[in-house]
Design a protein around this motif. Structure first.
Motif, PDB file in Angstrom:
ATOM      1  N   THR A  34       0.828  -1.217   0.000  1.00 43.51           N
ATOM      2  CA  THR A  34       0.000   0.000   0.000  1.00 43.51           C
ATOM      3  C   THR A  34       0.859   1.263   0.000  1.00 43.51           C
ATOM      4  O   THR A  34       0.444   2.291  -0.509  1.00 43.51           O
ATOM      5  CB  THR A  34      -0.970   0.038   1.207  1.00 43.51           C
ATOM      6  OG1 THR A  34      -0.214   0.087   2.410  1.00 43.51           O
ATOM      7  CG2 THR A  34      -1.880  -1.168   1.221  1.00 43.51           C
ATOM      8  N   GLY A  35       2.082   1.170   0.547  1.00 45.33           N
ATOM      9  CA  GLY A  35       2.981   2.327   0.521  1.00 45.33           C
ATOM     10  C   GLY A  35       3.284   2.757  -0.911  1.00 45.33           C
ATOM     11  O   GLY A  35       3.380   3.948  -1.212  1.00 45.33           O
ATOM     12  N   TYR A  38       0.632   5.122  -2.149  1.00 44.69           N
ATOM     13  CA  TYR A  38       0.801   6.507  -1.681  1.00 44.69           C
ATOM     14  C   TYR A  38       1.987   7.164  -2.391  1.00 44.69           C
ATOM     15  O   TYR A  38       1.955   8.344  -2.722  1.00 44.69           O
ATOM     16  CB  TYR A  38       0.989   6.547  -0.154  1.00 44.69           C
ATOM     17  CG  TYR A  38      -0.287   6.209   0.583  1.00 44.69           C
ATOM     18  CD1 TYR A  38      -1.243   7.190   0.842  1.00 44.69           C
ATOM     19  CD2 TYR A  38      -0.570   4.900   0.984  1.00 44.69           C
ATOM     20  CE1 TYR A  38      -2.434   6.881   1.486  1.00 44.69           C
ATOM     21  CE2 TYR A  38      -1.759   4.580   1.622  1.00 44.69           C
ATOM     22  CZ  TYR A  38      -2.684   5.572   1.866  1.00 44.69           C
ATOM     23  OH  TYR A  38      -3.867   5.265   2.489  1.00 44.69           O
ATOM     24  N   ARG A  39       3.017   6.376  -2.638  1.00 41.63           N
ATOM     25  CA  ARG A  39       4.191   6.906  -3.343  1.00 41.63           C
ATOM     26  C   ARG A  39       3.829   7.306  -4.776  1.00 41.63           C
ATOM     27  O   ARG A  39       4.235   8.365  -5.264  1.00 41.63           O
ATOM     28  CB  ARG A  39       5.308   5.858  -3.364  1.00 41.63           C
ATOM     29  CG  ARG A  39       5.984   5.690  -2.021  1.00 41.63           C
ATOM     30  CD  ARG A  39       6.921   4.494  -2.000  1.00 41.63           C
ATOM     31  NE  ARG A  39       7.551   4.362  -0.704  1.00 41.63           N
ATOM     32  CZ  ARG A  39       8.672   4.969  -0.336  1.00 41.63           C
ATOM     33  NH1 ARG A  39       9.336   5.711  -1.201  1.00 41.63           N
ATOM     34  NH2 ARG A  39       9.167   4.811   0.868  1.00 41.63           N
ATOM     35  N   SER A  99       5.100  11.118  -0.122  1.00 40.42           N
ATOM     36  CA  SER A  99       4.098  10.083   0.151  1.00 40.42           C
ATOM     37  C   SER A  99       3.589  10.202   1.584  1.00 40.42           C
ATOM     38  O   SER A  99       2.407   9.992   1.857  1.00 40.42           O
ATOM     39  CB  SER A  99       4.674   8.686  -0.100  1.00 40.42           C
ATOM     40  OG  SER A  99       5.760   8.435   0.765  1.00 40.42           O
ATOM     41  N   ALA A 103      -0.270  11.284   2.483  1.00 43.48           N
ATOM     42  CA  ALA A 103      -1.011  10.289   3.269  1.00 43.48           C
ATOM     43  C   ALA A 103      -1.790  10.901   4.430  1.00 43.48           C
ATOM     44  O   ALA A 103      -2.589  10.220   5.064  1.00 43.48           O
ATOM     45  CB  ALA A 103      -0.054   9.217   3.787  1.00 43.48           C
ATOM     46  N   ARG A 109      -6.638   9.018   1.243  1.00 43.71           N
ATOM     47  CA  ARG A 109      -6.655   7.733   1.949  1.00 43.71           C
ATOM     48  C   ARG A 109      -7.901   6.931   1.568  1.00 43.71           C
ATOM     49  O   ARG A 109      -7.829   5.748   1.304  1.00 43.71           O
ATOM     50  CB  ARG A 109      -6.620   7.928   3.477  1.00 43.71           C
ATOM     51  CG  ARG A 109      -5.427   8.701   3.990  1.00 43.71           C
ATOM     52  CD  ARG A 109      -5.184   8.431   5.472  1.00 43.71           C
ATOM     53  NE  ARG A 109      -4.766   7.061   5.671  1.00 43.71           N
ATOM     54  CZ  ARG A 109      -3.519   6.605   5.528  1.00 43.71           C
ATOM     55  NH1 ARG A 109      -2.552   7.431   5.202  1.00 43.71           N
ATOM     56  NH2 ARG A 109      -3.239   5.344   5.713  1.00 43.71           N
ATOM     57  N   GLY A 129       1.561  -1.871   5.296  1.00 47.61           N
ATOM     58  CA  GLY A 129       1.320  -0.429   5.309  1.00 47.61           C
ATOM     59  C   GLY A 129       1.469   0.143   6.702  1.00 47.61           C
ATOM     60  O   GLY A 129       2.385  -0.224   7.449  1.00 47.61           O
ATOM     61  N   ARG A 130       0.577   1.078   7.035  1.00 44.63           N
ATOM     62  CA  ARG A 130       0.616   1.711   8.347  1.00 44.63           C
ATOM     63  C   ARG A 130      -0.692   1.495   9.118  1.00 44.63           C
ATOM     64  O   ARG A 130      -0.716   1.493  10.334  1.00 44.63           O
ATOM     65  CB  ARG A 130       0.810   3.241   8.208  1.00 44.63           C
ATOM     66  CG  ARG A 130       2.042   3.678   7.438  1.00 44.63           C
ATOM     67  CD  ARG A 130       3.305   3.370   8.214  1.00 44.63           C
ATOM     68  NE  ARG A 130       4.501   3.913   7.575  1.00 44.63           N
ATOM     69  CZ  ARG A 130       5.047   3.434   6.472  1.00 44.63           C
ATOM     70  NH1 ARG A 130       4.518   2.388   5.876  1.00 44.63           N
ATOM     71  NH2 ARG A 130       6.155   3.978   5.974  1.00 44.63           N
ATOM     72  N   ASP A 131      -1.797   1.349   8.355  1.00 46.55           N
ATOM     73  CA  ASP A 131      -3.134   1.332   8.960  1.00 46.55           C
ATOM     74  C   ASP A 131      -3.912   0.089   8.541  1.00 46.55           C
ATOM     75  O   ASP A 131      -5.134   0.091   8.575  1.00 46.55           O
ATOM     76  CB  ASP A 131      -3.921   2.574   8.493  1.00 46.55           C
ATOM     77  CG  ASP A 131      -4.089   2.603   6.964  1.00 46.55           C
ATOM     78  OD1 ASP A 131      -3.260   1.970   6.269  1.00 46.55           O
ATOM     79  OD2 ASP A 131      -5.044   3.220   6.479  1.00 46.55           O
ATOM     80  N   ARG A 180       9.212  10.839   8.717  1.00 46.85           N
ATOM     81  CA  ARG A 180       8.022  10.045   8.395  1.00 46.85           C
ATOM     82  C   ARG A 180       7.443   9.341   9.626  1.00 46.85           C
ATOM     83  O   ARG A 180       6.230   9.225   9.760  1.00 46.85           O
ATOM     84  CB  ARG A 180       8.347   9.052   7.278  1.00 46.85           C
ATOM     85  CG  ARG A 180       8.641   9.792   5.978  1.00 46.85           C
ATOM     86  CD  ARG A 180       8.457   8.913   4.788  1.00 46.85           C
ATOM     87  NE  ARG A 180       9.509   7.933   4.628  1.00 46.85           N
ATOM     88  CZ  ARG A 180       9.303   6.702   4.192  1.00 46.85           C
ATOM     89  NH1 ARG A 180       8.090   6.273   3.918  1.00 46.85           N
ATOM     90  NH2 ARG A 180      10.310   5.866   4.027  1.00 46.85           N
ATOM     91  N   ASP A 184       3.719  10.169  10.173  1.00 50.91           N
ATOM     92  CA  ASP A 184       2.796   9.042   9.998  1.00 50.91           C
ATOM     93  C   ASP A 184       2.072   8.697  11.309  1.00 50.91           C
ATOM     94  O   ASP A 184       0.925   8.274  11.293  1.00 50.91           O
ATOM     95  CB  ASP A 184       3.537   7.786   9.494  1.00 50.91           C
ATOM     96  CG  ASP A 184       4.134   7.970   8.101  1.00 50.91           C
ATOM     97  OD1 ASP A 184       3.772   8.959   7.424  1.00 50.91           O
ATOM     98  OD2 ASP A 184       4.974   7.144   7.689  1.00 50.91           O
ATOM     99  N   ARG A 187      -0.529  11.959  12.491  1.00 55.73           N
ATOM    100  CA  ARG A 187      -1.640  12.482  11.685  1.00 55.73           C
ATOM    101  C   ARG A 187      -2.981  12.053  12.293  1.00 55.73           C
ATOM    102  O   ARG A 187      -3.050  11.052  13.024  1.00 55.73           O
ATOM    103  CB  ARG A 187      -1.512  12.009  10.226  1.00 55.73           C
ATOM    104  CG  ARG A 187      -1.719  10.538  10.069  1.00 55.73           C
ATOM    105  CD  ARG A 187      -1.776  10.104   8.606  1.00 55.73           C
ATOM    106  NE  ARG A 187      -1.913   8.673   8.553  1.00 55.73           N
ATOM    107  CZ  ARG A 187      -1.078   7.828   7.957  1.00 55.73           C
ATOM    108  NH1 ARG A 187      -0.028   8.286   7.316  1.00 55.73           N
ATOM    109  NH2 ARG A 187      -1.288   6.536   7.997  1.00 55.73           N
TER     110      ARG A 187
HETATM  111  O1   DC Z   1       5.701   1.823   3.249  1.00 54.61           O
HETATM  112  P1   DC Z   1       6.299   3.025   2.515  1.00 54.61           P
HETATM  113  O2   DC Z   1       7.523   3.576   3.194  1.00 54.61           O
HETATM  114  O3   DC Z   1       6.532   2.762   1.078  1.00 54.61           O
HETATM  115  O4   DC Z   1       5.142   4.150   2.619  1.00 54.61           O
HETATM  116  C1   DC Z   1       5.308   5.453   2.105  1.00 54.61           C
HETATM  117  C2   DC Z   1       4.434   6.440   2.895  1.00 54.61           C
HETATM  118  O5   DC Z   1       3.047   6.201   2.617  1.00 54.61           O
HETATM  119  C3   DC Z   1       4.561   6.371   4.404  1.00 54.61           C
HETATM  120  O6   DC Z   1       5.502   7.284   4.919  1.00 54.61           O
HETATM  121  C4   DC Z   1       3.173   6.703   4.907  1.00 54.61           C
HETATM  122  C5   DC Z   1       2.259   6.375   3.789  1.00 54.61           C
HETATM  123  N1   DC Z   1       1.464   5.166   4.008  1.00 54.61           N
HETATM  124  C6   DC Z   1       0.316   5.294   4.747  1.00 54.61           C
HETATM  125  O7   DC Z   1       0.022   6.368   5.256  1.00 54.61           O
HETATM  126  N2   DC Z   1      -0.522   4.228   4.899  1.00 54.61           N
HETATM  127  C7   DC Z   1      -0.214   3.036   4.360  1.00 54.61           C
HETATM  128  N3   DC Z   1      -1.067   2.027   4.512  1.00 54.61           N
HETATM  129  C8   DC Z   1       0.992   2.874   3.629  1.00 54.61           C
HETATM  130  C9   DC Z   1       1.824   3.954   3.489  1.00 54.61           C
END
Ligand code: DC
Length: 227
Positions: A34-35, A38-39, A99, A103, A109, A129-131, A180, A184, A187
């Motif tokens: 998923t990153g 966003y990238r 990114s 995000a 999102r 990802g993050r979430d 980040r 991240d 937010r």
């Molecule tokens: O995993 P990555 O480093 O490629 O992700 C790039 C950016 O995208 C990361 O700094 C925050 C955002 N991101 C996000 O907010 N939610 C996700 N599910 C994946 C990435």
């Protein structure tokens, strides 16, 4: 039919995507980075000279036309942005920062989360990802939260970029990771956070192989038994 979903979250450089790629190939699951989505969205804005932090209206307007595609050959991922291969470009530092900035925008999102959920509804997936565990797939079969020290994470990113023949500056990468981490996790919308039911895996000091085997063991114990 029940499709299996494994959610892997954690901060930048914890090894999520490298490990997820290897394990999804081994399990025959689809890997969803998923990153990379966003990238790709950030690159789309950068290429159009849009300031992600200040030109929100313009940004949301152009994102309506975006077309992001993730392709795999074995465990090699290709990211296509409107048909163009941007796999390498999206790993550069300006896109990493962009990114994380894009995000924070709830509309962005929502657009990407819809695509992610749709993929998980129709495939066995490892999604990183993050979430993912907290928001995208709250009912995932297994949730992992991967972490490692900042220095370990910066070191891995640095080596990874050099191996790909990219220019890399350790200090810049470390600073970008710290930026980040803060952006991240602070937010408002779906911040980086360990889900209550996620297992914490700290990979500090581990080799890639050690981390892969550790997580493979966790998957076998928690998922394969259920299938
Ligand atoms: O995993 P990555 O480093 O490629 O992700 C790039 C950016 O995208 C990361 O700094 C925050 C955002 N991101 C996000 O907010 N939610 C996700 N599910 C994946 C990435």
């Amino acid at each position: 039919m029940h499709y299996v979903s494994i959610a892997i979250d954690g901060p930048a450089g914890a090894g999520k995507s490298t490990i997820s790629k290897i394990l999804s190939a081994r399990l025959g699951y689809m890997y969803i980075d998923t990153g990379a989505m966003y990238r790709a969205a950030a690159l789309y804005a950068i290429e159009r000279g849009i300031n992600i932090k200040t030109d929100r209206d313009k940004l949301l307007k152009v994102l309506g036309d975006i077309d992001i595609d993730l392709h795999y050959k074995g465990s090699v991922q290709k990211v296509l942005l409107c048909g163009e291969d941007v796999s390498q470009r999206i790993r550069e530092n300006d896109v990493s920062i962009g990114s994380s900035d894009i995000a924070v925008i709830p509309e962005v999102r929502k657009m990407l989360v819809d695509i992610q959920r749709n993929l998980a509804n129709n495939n066995n997936v490892i999604m990183d990802g993050r979430d993912i565990g907290t928001h995208v797939l709250p009912n995932a079969d297994l949730k992992l939260f991967l972490t490692a020290s900042v220095d370990d994470r910066a070191e891995r990113r640095y080596k990874e970029m050099l191996e790909k023949g990219m220019k890399a500056d350790f200090k810049e990468i470390r600073a970008s990771i710290l930026y980040r981490d803060k952006n991240d996790s602070e937010r408002k919308t779906s911040p980086l956070k360990q889900a209550d039911d996620a297992l914490l895996v700290d990979t500090t000091g581990n080799t890639l192989e050690q981390s892969v085997e550790k997580i493979y063991g966790i998957i076998m114990k928690n998922i394969k038994a259920e299938e």
